[in-house]
Design a protein around this motif. Structure first.
Motif, PDB file in Angstrom:
ATOM      1  N   TRP A 229      28.204  46.095  35.413  1.00 39.20           N
ATOM      2  CA  TRP A 229      27.858  45.619  36.750  1.00 39.20           C
ATOM      3  C   TRP A 229      27.255  46.768  37.543  1.00 39.20           C
ATOM      4  CZ3 TRP A 229      32.440  42.456  39.309  1.00 39.20           C
ATOM      5  CH2 TRP A 229      32.608  41.254  38.609  1.00 39.20           C
ATOM      6  N   GLU A 231      25.013  47.474  41.497  1.00 37.34           N
ATOM      7  CA  GLU A 231      24.399  46.984  42.733  1.00 37.34           C
ATOM      8  C   GLU A 231      23.121  47.781  42.970  1.00 37.34           C
ATOM      9  OE1 GLU A 231      26.398  46.030  46.873  1.00 37.34           O
ATOM     10  OE2 GLU A 231      25.952  48.166  46.721  1.00 37.34           O
ATOM     11  N   THR A 299      22.949  42.270  42.886  1.00 36.76           N
ATOM     12  CA  THR A 299      23.826  42.740  41.825  1.00 36.76           C
ATOM     13  C   THR A 299      23.259  42.318  40.482  1.00 36.76           C
ATOM     14  OG1 THR A 299      25.188  40.742  41.994  1.00 36.76           O
ATOM     15  CG2 THR A 299      25.898  42.675  43.261  1.00 36.76           C
ATOM     16  N   ASP A 301      24.535  41.756  36.534  1.00 34.98           N
ATOM     17  CA  ASP A 301      25.637  41.604  35.598  1.00 34.98           C
ATOM     18  C   ASP A 301      25.039  41.499  34.200  1.00 34.98           C
ATOM     19  OD1 ASP A 301      27.443  40.244  33.787  1.00 34.98           O
ATOM     20  OD2 ASP A 301      28.611  39.539  35.485  1.00 34.98           O
TER      21      ASP A 301
END
Length: 428
Positions: A229, A231, A299, A301
């Protein structure tokens, strides 16, 4: 503990499926909402909100009614303990989480927690003692959607993350996790670092279509794929939508869109194995119709069962972001790591115990890798660990009010859990 006289330990045990189902449905009403898009009843119980607090208190009450001794640690993780005949033996641990995403169903995480309590109820009613204690755990902020790091409670319990790091995490309103633990009364006194259990077994809805496609009720989980993950913040330049020529724009919104399209191209290329990529959060500022976005936040993922392929994907994405930053004057990008977990294989011997339990219940099963992250992947650093998957309906959809498993499927999964825990808890 009171109850009938002890009986000879059975080869396998069957739980009360109706009572298990009622527990699931009762818990689902805490934090329930009516989902306009689907017309269904959903669950919104983000970690350490008032709804999560009410859910925790209800589950603690059920634990205590089942005769479990409850302790809460400094991360708000909750453990209910059923003593064994050898109280000094390392316990067999089961459990999961009850926090949810904002658009959840009734089963994700909750089946593992309530299934564990149902196992204890059944052992009590049948007067069955085990040599090892059995513990049922509830881990804090498994989803990661409020404080930005998934499997948070179990990661601190297993020692991968520090308590100070976790307590300092903030949500989008600036509330710290430590402050919310204090506010809700779940800043417990117990030490957060777990002594290694004898074994850990987690029962969970699959959240995917594999069991349904193979028409089997039970999955023996071989491990969890890698998760990354991050940002990304894109800084551009606000400008008038009507008067600013395209060639003079530093459009943060456009750059965000280019990242999303590039991620899909990476997946579709097949060059990174079984890569999956999701942009689940995207905002632009100032978020006004007639202004070119000055900033965008998104974000990313990434999921991959192969750590080497994951590393290649991360490296190529970083190179793309570098090139994107240099493609337009006035455009800059910053990234922040939110979570990174390598592929975690589960213990072969615990998988064999699960498979044998399924066979003894007459339940067909297959082995499969988990695409989702689970607390089990953190606890696997401490002790032999594996998971039981329960079949979901509607293509296994999850993180959606349509998430559903039948009462029969849930009962079958917890039957396997019960027999597995019983056998592990009687091991030397």
């Amino acid at each position: 503990m009171t109850g009938p006289a002890p009986e000879t330990t059975p080869d396998s045990i069957t739980v009360n499926g109706e009572r298990l189902w009622q527990s699931l449905m009762d818990l689902a009403e805490i934090g329930a909402y009516d989902d306009e898009r689907t017309g269904l009843r959903g669950v919104d119980r983000l970690a350490l909100t008032d709804a999560d607090t009410a859910g925790r208190r209800q589950v603690i009450a059920w634990m205590e009614q089942a005769g479990l001794t409850v302790r809460v640690d400094r991360m708000g993780n909750i453990y209910g303990r059923r003593e064994g005949t050898d109280p000094d033996a390392a316990p067999v641990l089961t459990g999961s989480h009850i926090d949810s995403v904002a658009t959840a169903g009734a089963f994700d995480g909750c089946l593992g927690v309530l299934g564990g309590i149902e196992v204890v109820r059944t052992l009590n009613e049948r007067g069955i003692s085990t040599r090892r204690p059995i513990e049922v755990g509830i881990f804090t902020e498994e989803e990661g959607v409020r404080f930005g790091t998934d499997m948070l409670g179990s990661a601190v319990a297993a020692g991968r993350l520090t308590l100070a790091y976790a307590h300092a995490l903030t949500d989008r309103d600036g509330h710290t996790l430590g402050g919310e633990l204090a506010r809700t009364g779940f800043d417990g006194p117990a030490d957060v670092r777990l002594a290694p259990p004898h074994a850990y077994v987690e029962c969970h809805i699959e959240q995917g279509p594999v069991l349904a496609e193979h028409d089997v009720p039970v999955g023996v989980v071989t491990g969890v794929q890698g998760i990354s993950w991050q940002e990304i913040t894109i800084h551009g330049r606000a400008a008038h939508a009507g008067t600013t020529p395209t060639r003079l724009r530093a459009d943060a919104g456009l750059a965000a869109a280019q990242i999303i399209v590039h991620l899909r191209a990476m997946v579709d290329s097949g060059s990174y194995g079984d890569l999956r990529a999701t942009v689940g959060h995207l905002t632009v500022h100032p978020d006004l119709t007639n202004i070119v976005p000055a900033r965008a936040e998104l974000t990313v993922d990434l999921r991959n069962p192969d750590d080497a392929q994951m590393a290649r994907a991360e490296g190529d994405l970083a190179a793309f972001l570098h090139d994107l930053e240099g493609s337009r004057p006035g455009l800059s990008l910053t990234t922040r790591r939110m979570a990174k977990i390598s592929h975690v294989p589960f213990d072969d011997e615990v998988q064999k115990v699960i498979a044998q339990a399924a066979d003894d219940h007459g339940l067909p099963h297959i082995s499969l890798l988990s695409g989702a992250g689970h607390d089990a992947q953190e606890i696997a650093a401490l002790c032999p660990t594996a998971m039981i998957f329960v079949r979901g309906e509607y293509d296994g959809i999850s993180h959606n009010p349509r998430e559903y498993s039948t009462p029969e499927a849930c009962a079958h999964g917890v039957d396997v859990l019960a027999t597995t825990l019983l056998r592990l808890a009687d091991q030397d």
